[in-house]
Scaffold this motif. Structure first.
Motif, short mmCIF file in Angstrom:
data_model
loop_
_atom_site.label_atom_id
_atom_site.label_comp_id
_atom_site.label_asym_id
_atom_site.label_seq_id
_atom_site.Cartn_x
_atom_site.Cartn_y
_atom_site.Cartn_z
N ALA A 89 1.21 -1.19 0.01
CA ALA A 89 -0.15 0.03 0.52
C ALA A 89 0.48 1.58 -0.10
N GLY A 90 1.90 0.92 0.48
CA GLY A 90 2.36 2.25 0.70
C GLY A 90 4.09 2.59 -0.35
N ALA A 91 3.71 1.68 -1.54
CA ALA A 91 4.81 1.74 -2.68
C ALA A 91 4.66 2.82 -3.68
N ARG A 92 5.84 4.27 -3.81
CA ARG A 92 5.37 4.84 -4.21
C ARG A 92 6.22 4.79 -5.85
N THR A 93 6.45 3.95 -6.97
CA THR A 93 6.63 3.71 -8.07
C THR A 93 6.07 2.48 -8.42
N ASN A 98 5.64 -2.99 -8.25
CA ASN A 98 5.56 -4.71 -8.63
C ASN A 98 6.02 -5.65 -7.78
N GLN A 99 7.32 -5.47 -6.79
CA GLN A 99 8.11 -5.89 -6.07
C GLN A 99 7.06 -6.11 -4.84
N ARG A 100 6.43 -5.57 -4.06
CA ARG A 100 5.46 -5.70 -3.25
C ARG A 100 4.39 -6.13 -3.78
N VAL A 101 3.65 -6.29 -4.35
CA VAL A 101 2.34 -7.12 -4.50
C VAL A 101 3.05 -8.75 -4.49
N GLN A 102 4.19 -9.08 -5.33
CA GLN A 102 4.22 -10.37 -5.33
C GLN A 102 5.12 -10.89 -4.27
N SER A 103 5.72 -10.12 -3.37
CA SER A 103 6.06 -10.62 -1.50
C SER A 103 5.03 -10.79 -1.46
#
Length: 330
Positions: A89-93, A98-103
């Motif tokens: 939810a806090g991703a800024r780029t 993409n990386q955090r959705v996968q994680s």
């Protein structure tokens, strides 16, 4: 499909048409130049003539955990899942998103698989099963979300949360139900998704603007189906950045002499906080630089005006290239 095009009127230079504008010092006037772009086994029955004897059914599954043991099992997974969802939810780029959705998908699916094989206290069996099912459904949806981020369909964390709305609410409710049934650490959703939006700025709204004291102009023609933001760089600095709505035009006046690089992003739903479109986004730039020059003579002042189209047109002569969203200027 024909590429975009840069247009000008009187003087042909390579494949670009450049219009030289001239005027007397007392009453300057301008011409126009333009650029455009664009498993089982077998059973058996045994006859027995004697009296039936009781048979052991064997183990039926793991013994139910005590409340404390179950709380401990959940606790080892709760923080990792909570952190993964909050990080997403806090991703800024776009790259980070993409990386955090996968994680997050990996964390929730792993937790669901581990919780499936344990037996909770009997009094919370129903809540446990609903919670595990919700974790698995949410993880499955995240797998689809990864593809949407990669394709540019979803471009910001807020858009991802909105797209996950129903699953996010279901997971929130399942976690709260299990937690409320005995104080178990199961609530891993701390935010609410907003509904889908389609925010826009006014046509010609400047997001950034430096001194505009030149004689030249840049007309921007956005004949596409999505709004756009055009960002123009002089050297490494942003000269101006302007919002141009779909099917609209806007002329930037007062462009100073120099060589400029033109970048543009298309999309839907402009998020002013992140300064980006949240859905259907693309990032491009014109490969050629655009030069503006003012020439003074004894009797005239001559300058150049350019026109750029952000959609493909017949006869277009300016090629465009995709830009890594991380490298797009703001």
């Amino acid at each position: 499909m024909a590429p975009p095009r840069l247009i000008c009127s009187t003087l042909a230079v390579a494949t670009l048409t450049l219009a030289a504008c001239s005027a007397t010092p007392q009453r300057p006037s301008g011409g126009e130049a333009s650029v455009s772009g664009v498993g089982g086994g077998t059973g058996s029955i045994v006859a027995n003539s004697g009296p039936a004897t009781p048979q052991s059914s064997g183990p039926t599954g793991p013994a139910a955990l005590t409340a404390e043991a179950y709380k401990s099992e959940l606790g080892t997974k709760h923080k990792a899942m909570l952190d993964a969802i909050n990080a997403m939810a806090g991703a800024r780029t776009v790259k980070t998103l993409n990386q955090r959705v996968q994680s997050a998908q990996e964390q929730l699916l792993g937790a669901a698989n581990e919780l499936t094989v344990i037996a909770p206290p009997q009094e919370v069996r129903a809540q446990h099963d609903a919670y595990v099912a919700s974790l698995r459904e949410f993880a499955t949806q995240l797998g689809t979300t990864v593809g949407k981020v990669r394709s540019g369909n979803l471009c910001t964390s807020s858009a991802v949360l909105t797209d996950l709305g129903d699953r996010l609410d279901s997971l929130d409710q399942a976690g709260e139900a299990l937690q409320g049934a005995g104080g178990y650490p199961a609530d891993v959703v701390t935010m609410k998704a907003k509904g889908k939006q389609s925010r826009r700025l006014g046509n010609g709204h400047y997001l950034r603007k430096t001194s505009m004291s030149g004689r030249s102009s840049l007309q921007i023609d956005n004949g596409g189906t999505r709004d756009a933001v055009v960002t123009v760089l002089k050297g490494k600095s942003t000269a101006f950045s302007v919002y141009v709505r779909k099917k609209a035009k806007f002329k930037v006046r007062g462009v100073r002499d120099g060589s400029y690089k033109i970048f543009f992003t298309h999309g839907v739903d402009w998020d002013g906080k992140s300064k980006s479109f949240t859905r259907e986004c693309s990032f491009e730039r014109f490969q050629k630089t655009v030069k503006f020059k003012t020439t003074f003579t004894a009797t005239q002042i001559r300058w150049h005006d350019w026109r750029v189209t952000l959609h493909a047109i017949s006869g277009g002569n300016a090629r465009t290239s995709d830009v890594d969203p991380e490298q797009f200027p703001h």
